[in-house]
Design a protein around this motif. Sequence first.
Motif, short mmCIF file in Angstrom:
data_model
loop_
_atom_site.label_atom_id
_atom_site.label_comp_id
_atom_site.label_asym_id
_atom_site.label_seq_id
_atom_site.Cartn_x
_atom_site.Cartn_y
_atom_site.Cartn_z
N MET A 1 3.48 0.21 -6.97
CA MET A 1 2.10 0.03 -7.35
C MET A 1 1.77 1.01 -8.47
O MET A 1 2.07 2.18 -8.38
N SER A 2 1.13 0.53 -9.53
CA SER A 2 0.82 1.39 -10.66
C SER A 2 -0.60 1.93 -10.55
O SER A 2 -1.48 1.31 -9.97
N GLU A 3 -0.79 3.11 -11.11
CA GLU A 3 -2.11 3.74 -11.13
C GLU A 3 -2.86 3.29 -12.37
O GLU A 3 -2.25 3.03 -13.40
N PRO A 4 -4.19 3.18 -12.31
CA PRO A 4 -4.96 2.82 -13.51
C PRO A 4 -4.73 3.85 -14.61
O PRO A 4 -4.81 5.05 -14.36
N LYS A 5 -4.40 3.38 -15.81
CA LYS A 5 -4.11 4.28 -16.93
C LYS A 5 -5.37 4.89 -17.52
O LYS A 5 -5.37 6.02 -17.96
N LEU A 30 2.41 -4.56 8.86
CA LEU A 30 3.86 -4.49 9.02
C LEU A 30 4.52 -3.72 7.88
O LEU A 30 5.55 -3.08 8.08
N ASP A 31 3.92 -3.78 6.70
CA ASP A 31 4.44 -3.01 5.56
C ASP A 31 3.94 -1.57 5.56
O ASP A 31 4.35 -0.76 4.73
N GLY A 32 3.01 -1.25 6.46
CA GLY A 32 2.49 0.10 6.57
C GLY A 32 1.58 0.49 5.43
O GLY A 32 1.54 1.65 5.03
N ILE A 33 0.85 -0.49 4.88
CA ILE A 33 -0.07 -0.20 3.79
C ILE A 33 -1.47 -0.71 4.14
O ILE A 33 -1.64 -1.56 5.01
N SER A 34 -2.45 -0.22 3.42
CA SER A 34 -3.82 -0.65 3.64
C SER A 34 -4.05 -2.03 3.04
O SER A 34 -3.27 -2.48 2.19
N LEU A 35 -5.13 -2.67 3.45
CA LEU A 35 -5.48 -3.96 2.85
C LEU A 35 -5.78 -3.80 1.37
O LEU A 35 -5.43 -4.66 0.56
N GLY A 36 -6.40 -2.69 1.00
CA GLY A 36 -6.67 -2.44 -0.42
C GLY A 36 -5.40 -2.34 -1.23
O GLY A 36 -5.29 -2.93 -2.32
N ASP A 37 -4.41 -1.60 -0.72
CA ASP A 37 -3.13 -1.49 -1.43
C ASP A 37 -2.42 -2.84 -1.49
O ASP A 37 -1.81 -3.19 -2.50
N ALA A 39 -3.86 -5.78 -1.46
CA ALA A 39 -4.58 -6.62 -2.42
C ALA A 39 -4.22 -6.22 -3.85
O ALA A 39 -4.02 -7.09 -4.71
N LEU A 40 -4.12 -4.93 -4.12
CA LEU A 40 -3.73 -4.47 -5.45
C LEU A 40 -2.34 -4.97 -5.81
O LEU A 40 -2.10 -5.44 -6.92
N VAL A 47 -0.67 -11.18 -11.88
CA VAL A 47 -0.71 -10.94 -13.33
C VAL A 47 0.69 -11.01 -13.92
O VAL A 47 0.91 -11.65 -14.95
N SER A 48 1.65 -10.36 -13.29
CA SER A 48 3.01 -10.38 -13.84
C SER A 48 3.61 -11.79 -13.80
O SER A 48 4.33 -12.18 -14.72
N THR A 49 3.29 -12.56 -12.78
CA THR A 49 3.77 -13.94 -12.70
C THR A 49 3.16 -14.79 -13.81
O THR A 49 3.87 -15.57 -14.46
N LYS A 50 1.87 -14.64 -14.04
CA LYS A 50 1.22 -15.41 -15.10
C LYS A 50 1.76 -15.02 -16.47
O LYS A 50 1.96 -15.88 -17.33
#
Length: 107
Positions: A1-5, A30-37, A39-40, A47-50
């Motif tokens: 996951m990248s941080e906002p530049k 199951l991945d041990g991450i928040s819903l916010g992470d 969603a990000l 975006v990368s797929t598009k």
Amino acid sequence: MSEPKSGGVKTLGIKVPDALHAQFALVAQLDGISLGDAALRAVELYVSTKKAEPDFAARAQAALEEIEREAAARRGAIQGLFGDDAPAADAGTTTSRSRRRSGEASD
């Protein structure tokens, strides 16, 4: 996951059907991450797929050209109003409208 530049962030609120939300929450847990992470990550993947689509660059270029046409039309309208006295475009200055809103004197 990248941080906002740029350091800025935007909040995105979406409506998700209950069943999909339950699946999404379970996958994130199951991945041990928040819903916010999660969603990000989903937005980054979208975006990368598009960007990888064959016609995406051409569509982005067409959108950029449309923006330029609209800007030229607006520039022409302002020049039509003021003629040779049209305000100079300077990206580094604040518009008089926003200065007035913030309480500063206009030019």
